[in-house]
Design a protein around this motif. Sequence first.
Motif, PDB file in Angstrom:
ATOM      1  N   HIS A  36       0.872  -1.182   0.000  1.00  0.00           N
ATOM      2  CA  HIS A  36       0.000   0.000   0.000  1.00  0.00           C
ATOM      3  C   HIS A  36       0.909   1.233   0.000  1.00  0.00           C
ATOM      4  CE1 HIS A  36      -3.790   2.030   1.801  1.00  0.00           C
ATOM      5  NE2 HIS A  36      -2.912   2.988   1.548  1.00  0.00           N
TER       6      HIS A  36
ATOM      7  N   HIS B  71       1.243   5.323  -1.854  1.00  0.00           N
ATOM      8  CA  HIS B  71       0.680   6.347  -2.740  1.00  0.00           C
ATOM      9  C   HIS B  71       1.784   6.910  -3.620  1.00  0.00           C
ATOM     10  CE1 HIS B  71      -3.380   6.515  -0.972  1.00  0.00           C
ATOM     11  NE2 HIS B  71      -2.749   6.014   0.076  1.00  0.00           N
TER      12      HIS B  71
ATOM     13  N   HIS C 153      -9.719   2.131   2.293  1.00  0.00           N
ATOM     14  CA  HIS C 153      -9.188   2.880   3.438  1.00  0.00           C
ATOM     15  C   HIS C 153     -10.377   2.967   4.404  1.00  0.00           C
ATOM     16  CE1 HIS C 153      -6.103   4.014   0.591  1.00  0.00           C
ATOM     17  NE2 HIS C 153      -5.478   4.777   1.464  1.00  0.00           N
TER      18      HIS C 153
ATOM     19  N   HIS D  53      -5.760   0.742   7.344  1.00  0.00           N
ATOM     20  CA  HIS D  53      -5.911   1.580   8.547  1.00  0.00           C
ATOM     21  C   HIS D  53      -6.716   0.827   9.627  1.00  0.00           C
ATOM     22  CE1 HIS D  53      -4.032   5.071   6.766  1.00  0.00           C
ATOM     23  NE2 HIS D  53      -4.909   5.121   5.801  1.00  0.00           N
TER      24      HIS D  53
ATOM     25  N   ASN E 231       2.405   3.391   3.199  1.00  0.00           N
ATOM     26  CA  ASN E 231       1.323   4.324   2.880  1.00  0.00           C
ATOM     27  C   ASN E 231       1.824   5.598   2.201  1.00  0.00           C
ATOM     28  OD1 ASN E 231      -1.392   5.123   2.753  1.00  0.00           O
ATOM     29  ND2 ASN E 231      -1.302   6.181   4.709  1.00  0.00           N
TER      30      ASN E 231
HETATM   31 ZN   LIG Z   1      -3.387   5.048   1.829  1.00  0.00          ZN
END
Ligand SMILES: [Zn+2]
Length: 458
Positions: free
Chosen positions: A54, A56, A226, A268, A343
């Motif tokens: 995961h 971005h 998420h 999360h 993340n």
């Molecule tokens: Zn994320």
Amino acid sequence: MEINNVIIPCQKSNADISRWDIRFQDGKVSQIRPSERPASEPPKLLLPPLCHPHIHLDKAYLLTCNNPISESHPNYSDLIPETGSFEEALLNTSRAKERYTESDLHLRGSQLLATSYNQGVTSLRAFVEIDHVTGTRPLDVALQLKSEFSHLLEIQICVFAQDPLFSTAHAETNRPLLTSTLRNYGPKIQVLGTTPYVEKSREAALLNIDWAITTALHHNLHLDFHLDYNLDELHPPTQPLTFSVIQLLQKHNWLGQADKSKTIVLGHCTQLTLLPNSELRQLAEIVIQSGLPIHFVGLPTSDLFMMGRPNTATACAQVRPRATLNVPSMIKDLGLSACIGVNNVGNAFTPFGSGDPLQMASYGVGIYQAGTVSDATTLYGCVSLLARKAIGLHRDEEDGDVAEGTSLRGMLLIKNEENIKIPGPAWESELLIPARQREGFKDVIWDPPGVELRSIIN
Ligand SMILES: [Zn+2]
């Protein structure tokens, strides 16, 4: 080619043999035998490669890129956090997105991918945002990067809705844009990701989840939410949305409809840490008995930064209850599938860190109070094979021993230095101090080796 005096911690057979000499050609092992090198020689370690389950891609380094100022490289320096709050991070990132250019997305994306590879990563799920502000620009650049890095990295593209799909004025633009993108790009996209927590009501969040499930099924995609990203007090009978995701997956008959290779990842989920033991066990039983391919991904560096703010109304403002999913416990005590991910790197959601999965797994020792040798092995798995399993990239042969015919391509090799070198008296000579040697998962997790000691076998 050959690698001598190498320790293979994952090797199950011949466990009494600690070090091996391996010959290989075109990546395939032609000979493996007990090492004949002197015991005094620094050993190497052969490990499964690292994976970002995961991360971005488009918003990496927004705060730390210090872009050369030009028309094609926007300046983001006015978007430095002032309060560090979640709302500010969402707002400033939205403002940054208005400035994205192709060459800027390409430069920051390349920096993230190259850094990841040098850290020992060979696969990742790259999240790219599609909405009324960005259009498909981040996706187009991600596809270009996927092609340019294809000899080094297995990149899964996750088209991601960071913004609401069923509330606010932009929902009616965002949702059709996602739908048309999925239709137009077809198999170039592997994953659909949404953010139910940004919707303005529970009803809208449930619509978001329902829509994502049916859309992922329709386009034959992995699914990634998420979810439950808060530490709000629980008010029974209202449960965290994780329970609703399972119910809606069952309602839409995911098991019967989806391709067997597709997984569902829940990221999360910090609110689950507030569940009493009995309800957490009940959730684990529901997940396991459902047979659904659900994997939890803890995002500890982001979670700890974002969750748990001081309550200035109390007399103890420095007491900050923080939370992130206790991933080792979810695996060991609850029997769930789980892993951990970086993340964000260098943006308002996680301004700090180098994005190194091994460093994050090392923080895990402290964050989860996971200090045993067995915990270290689990933590390594959380950023390698368990992460690959979560995103559906794992192959059965990866669990096997290194033997003749096995491919070493893509495995992570860790070197040990013989000595620590420092200047001698009067700076004239060199002093050599014998270096500590890393010999297993615990050494790599408790004290991660520098990037210069890591390499991927090709
Ligand atoms: Zn994320």
